[in-house]
Write a protein that holds these residues in place. Structure first.
Motif, PDB file in Angstrom:
ATOM      1  N   ASN A 169       0.817  -1.200   0.000  1.00  0.00           N
ATOM      2  CA  ASN A 169       0.000   0.000   0.000  1.00  0.00           C
ATOM      3  C   ASN A 169       0.858   1.261   0.000  1.00  0.00           C
ATOM      4  O   ASN A 169       0.592   2.219  -0.737  1.00  0.00           O
ATOM      5  N   HIS A 211      -8.479  -6.449   2.477  1.00  0.00           N
ATOM      6  CA  HIS A 211      -9.124  -5.144   2.365  1.00  0.00           C
ATOM      7  C   HIS A 211      -8.112  -4.072   1.976  1.00  0.00           C
ATOM      8  O   HIS A 211      -8.421  -3.179   1.185  1.00  0.00           O
ATOM      9  N   LEU A 212      -6.901  -4.164   2.510  1.00  0.00           N
ATOM     10  CA  LEU A 212      -5.890  -3.173   2.174  1.00  0.00           C
ATOM     11  C   LEU A 212      -5.428  -3.338   0.732  1.00  0.00           C
ATOM     12  O   LEU A 212      -5.163  -2.350   0.036  1.00  0.00           O
ATOM     13  N   ASP A 213      -5.335  -4.573   0.247  1.00  0.00           N
ATOM     14  CA  ASP A 213      -4.979  -4.784  -1.156  1.00  0.00           C
ATOM     15  C   ASP A 213      -6.069  -4.257  -2.083  1.00  0.00           C
ATOM     16  O   ASP A 213      -5.772  -3.679  -3.141  1.00  0.00           O
ATOM     17  N   GLU A 215      -7.985  -1.779  -1.382  1.00  0.00           N
ATOM     18  CA  GLU A 215      -7.814  -0.327  -1.305  1.00  0.00           C
ATOM     19  C   GLU A 215      -6.675   0.135  -2.210  1.00  0.00           C
ATOM     20  O   GLU A 215      -6.801   1.147  -2.913  1.00  0.00           O
ATOM     21  N   SER A 216      -5.556  -0.604  -2.213  1.00  0.00           N
ATOM     22  CA  SER A 216      -4.420  -0.246  -3.060  1.00  0.00           C
ATOM     23  C   SER A 216      -4.802  -0.304  -4.530  1.00  0.00           C
ATOM     24  O   SER A 216      -4.471   0.600  -5.315  1.00  0.00           O
ATOM     25  N   ASN A 218      -7.837  -0.104  -5.850  1.00  0.00           N
ATOM     26  CA  ASN A 218      -8.816   0.937  -6.166  1.00  0.00           C
ATOM     27  C   ASN A 218      -8.169   2.308  -6.257  1.00  0.00           C
ATOM     28  O   ASN A 218      -8.588   3.151  -7.070  1.00  0.00           O
ATOM     29  N   TYR A 219      -7.156   2.532  -5.441  1.00  0.00           N
ATOM     30  CA  TYR A 219      -6.442   3.813  -5.492  1.00  0.00           C
ATOM     31  C   TYR A 219      -5.827   4.012  -6.875  1.00  0.00           C
ATOM     32  O   TYR A 219      -5.868   5.118  -7.438  1.00  0.00           O
ATOM     33  N   GLU A 222      -8.748   4.269  -9.744  1.00  0.00           N
ATOM     34  CA  GLU A 222      -9.461   5.539  -9.798  1.00  0.00           C
ATOM     35  C   GLU A 222      -8.684   6.588 -10.587  1.00  0.00           C
ATOM     36  O   GLU A 222      -9.261   7.586 -11.030  1.00  0.00           O
TER      37      GLU A 222
END
Length: 279
Positions: A169, A211-213, A215-216, A218-219, A222
């Protein structure tokens, strides 16, 4: 011979028709077969990029075997990409040996210091400048200008941590934050990001923080487009770990996917190739 009644034949036909309908419906529910990237030189006007973790799985992971340099060079000659991100390069000298086999129009920049495996950025023709982020052997930023182009392309090459979602992340955030400093330039982020969001198979082989992966990923998604989305696995065992992200306002995606059949010895990653057309 006793003839079957009309009613019996009708019922038999109806059953056969129902069976056929269920068969076709069931067939439609099967996932479509994933076709890997077709090995051929790029068409005119196409900017071809490629990422490849060239290391092996022996002893828990090792950098590129010197005996496989010719194999990697042959694959690059076959595909003729314009820009290549490599992970698990042993040393600057090894990367230079690879370039020497490709010809004088190739250039290479290698990140990091010391004995740790490196990332490298290679370009066919044009101008290339790159440097690694201080303290990170596996994160390299570059500016490349293809032949005949007036505008440079900003590139980040990343080999993210294989064991820590938190470290992945941080690396993804740093890479994207640097690329966003040049929003007017076409942007690429390529490499072995070491997260696979297709969970549900062998849980011991996946993220220590799903969940953190997510998030990474999706970051990145986007801000850039994932060229390999839906293209299938890129690494053993049936995992998608290798990515090409690009700025969609600057490139049109023509074709992308993993190139199958290029692993030798204990190599455990496929090259991932994307054909882009500059806008």
């Amino acid at each position: 011979m006793k003839l079957r009644s009309w009613r019996g034949c009708w019922m038999e036909g109806a059953l056969l028709l129902a069976a056929l309908i269920f068969f076709v419906a069931g067939w439609g529910l099967r996932p479509a077969p994933v076709r890997g990237f077709a090995a051929a030189p790029p068409a005119e006007g196409v900017f071809r990029v490629m990422t490849w973790n060239v290391g092996g799985s022996a002893d828990g992971g090792r950098p590129l075997d010197d005996e496989l340099i010719d194999h990697v060079a042959a694959t690059l000659r076959e595909l003729a990409p314009h820009l290549v991100a490599l992970q698990e390069v042993r040393s600057r000298r090894q990367a230079q040996r690879l370039v020497e086999r490709l010809g004088q129009d190739w250039r290479v920049e290698v990140g990091g210091r010391g004995e740790a495996p490196r990332v490298a950025l290679m370009m066919r023709g044009g101008n290339l400048q790159a440097r690694s982020w201080p303290g990170r052997n596996r994160l390299l930023f570059g500016l490349c200008r293809p032949p005949g182009e007036q505008r440079s392309i900003a590139v980040a090459v990343l080999h993210a941590d294989a064991f820590s979602a938190q470290e992945r992340n941080r690396a993804v955030g740093l890479a994207m934050d640097v690329l966003e400093r040049v929003p007017s330039l076409p942007r690429l982020l390529m490499g072995d990001l070491n997260f696979d969001l297709g969970l549900g198979r062998r849980q011991d082989l996946f993220s220590n923080d799903e969940h953190l992966d997510v998030e990474s990923y999706n970051y990145l998604a986007e801000r850039l487009r994932d060229a390999g989305e839906g293209g299938g696995s890129t690494a053993e065992p049936d995992r998608r770990l290798d990515y090409v992200f690009f700025s969609p306002e600057h490139f049109e995606l023509l074709e992308s996917g993993p190139l199958k059949g290029r692993r030798l010895k204990d190599m455990d990653h496929d090259p991932v190739v994307a054909d882009l057309r500059p806008r």
